[in-house]
Scaffold this motif. Structure first.
Motif, PDB file in Angstrom:
ATOM      1  N   PHE A  22       5.311   4.083  -6.159  1.00 14.15           N
ATOM      2  CA  PHE A  22       4.370   3.044  -6.590  1.00 14.15           C
ATOM      3  C   PHE A  22       5.037   1.672  -6.595  1.00 14.15           C
ATOM      4  CE2 PHE A  22       1.288   5.803  -9.298  1.00 14.15           C
ATOM      5  CZ  PHE A  22       1.111   6.657  -8.232  1.00 14.15           C
ATOM      6  N   PRO A  95       0.737   1.716  -4.810  1.00 13.88           N
ATOM      7  CA  PRO A  95       0.651   3.145  -4.476  1.00 13.88           C
ATOM      8  C   PRO A  95       0.233   3.316  -3.020  1.00 13.88           C
ATOM      9  CG  PRO A  95      -0.592   2.616  -6.480  1.00 13.88           C
ATOM     10  CD  PRO A  95      -0.231   1.327  -5.824  1.00 13.88           C
ATOM     11  N   ILE A  98      -3.567   4.632  -2.186  1.00  8.35           N
ATOM     12  CA  ILE A  98      -4.589   3.653  -2.597  1.00  8.35           C
ATOM     13  C   ILE A  98      -4.545   2.438  -1.672  1.00  8.35           C
ATOM     14  CG2 ILE A  98      -5.354   2.062  -4.405  1.00  8.35           C
ATOM     15  CD1 ILE A  98      -4.169   4.047  -6.461  1.00  8.35           C
ATOM     16  N   GLU A 178      -4.366   7.399  -7.724  1.00 10.73           N
ATOM     17  CA  GLU A 178      -3.584   7.697  -6.521  1.00 10.73           C
ATOM     18  C   GLU A 178      -3.788   9.158  -6.099  1.00 10.73           C
ATOM     19  OE1 GLU A 178      -0.484   7.066  -3.445  1.00 10.73           O
ATOM     20  OE2 GLU A 178      -2.189   6.019  -4.305  1.00 10.73           O
TER      21      GLU A 178
END
Length: 193
Positions: A22, A95, A98, A178
């Motif tokens: 992330f 992330p 995403i 995510e």
């Protein structure tokens, strides 16, 4: 909560977020409000899998020399803290699922149980132009949070801003989102021939 305890929580969460991809080595930001007009944030050169006391700086809302050491996202964190009373923690993460999903979609509509029940549908905000995004983000991000009554914002091709009163709740929402997007990507690709 003492500053040391707060810092320890940030160190722990930062490592977890880094391990989940992330955060990049130098991409992302994590902060915690320490007083009504102060917050702790990572420095520009912070490496997220090894945050320590030297990686953080405490900023007051009034800018001084310490702001030069802080993450480039410090003005965005400041804007959120100064406009949203419920913001105790703020993060900017990238992330991979995403962020990739945001490139070709306008909303995220989780199909799994946890994503659907805890997040619901999430709009993907199009920054339109990256050329002046940092200048606009200072007003657009807090405005989005306040006008949409959301505590998570997915920005097309950029990443995720989130805030919460609870650090673990903020990180949990990002992780659930995510996972939901990852499941949707796996599901859509598994049926293609």
């Amino acid at each position: 909560m003492s500053r040391d305890n707060l810092a320890q929580k940030l160190f722990s969460i930062s490592l977890s977020l880094f391990r989940k991809d992330f955060f990049g080595l130098y991409h992302g930001s994590l902060s915690a409000k320490t007083e009504s007009n102060r917050f702790l944030i990572n420095k520009k050169e912070a490496i997220f899998d090894a945050l320590d006391e030297r990686s953080l700086v405490e900023l007051s809302y009034k800018q001084d020399y310490r702001w030069q050491e802080a993450s480039v996202d410090a003005p965005l964190h400041h804007a959120i803290y100064s406009q949203i009373l419920d913001a105790k923690f703020v993060s900017f993460t990238i992330p991979p699922f995403i962020t990739a999903y945001s490139l070709k979609h306008n909303i995220i509509e989780p199909k799994d149980y946890f994503g659907s029940t805890s997040l619901g549908t999430i709009e993907i905000v199009d920054p339109k132009s990256f050329d002046d995004w940092y200048e606009r983000a200072i007003t657009e991000i807090p405005h989005y949070f306040l006008s949409k009554h959301k505590d998570i914002m997915v920005i097309r091709g950029y990443g995720v801003f989130a805030y919460n009163m609870d650090l673990y709740e903020m990180v949990k929402k990002i992780a659930i989102l995510e996972r939901s997007v990852r499941l949707m990507v796996i599901d859509s690709s598994s049926f293609q021939t």
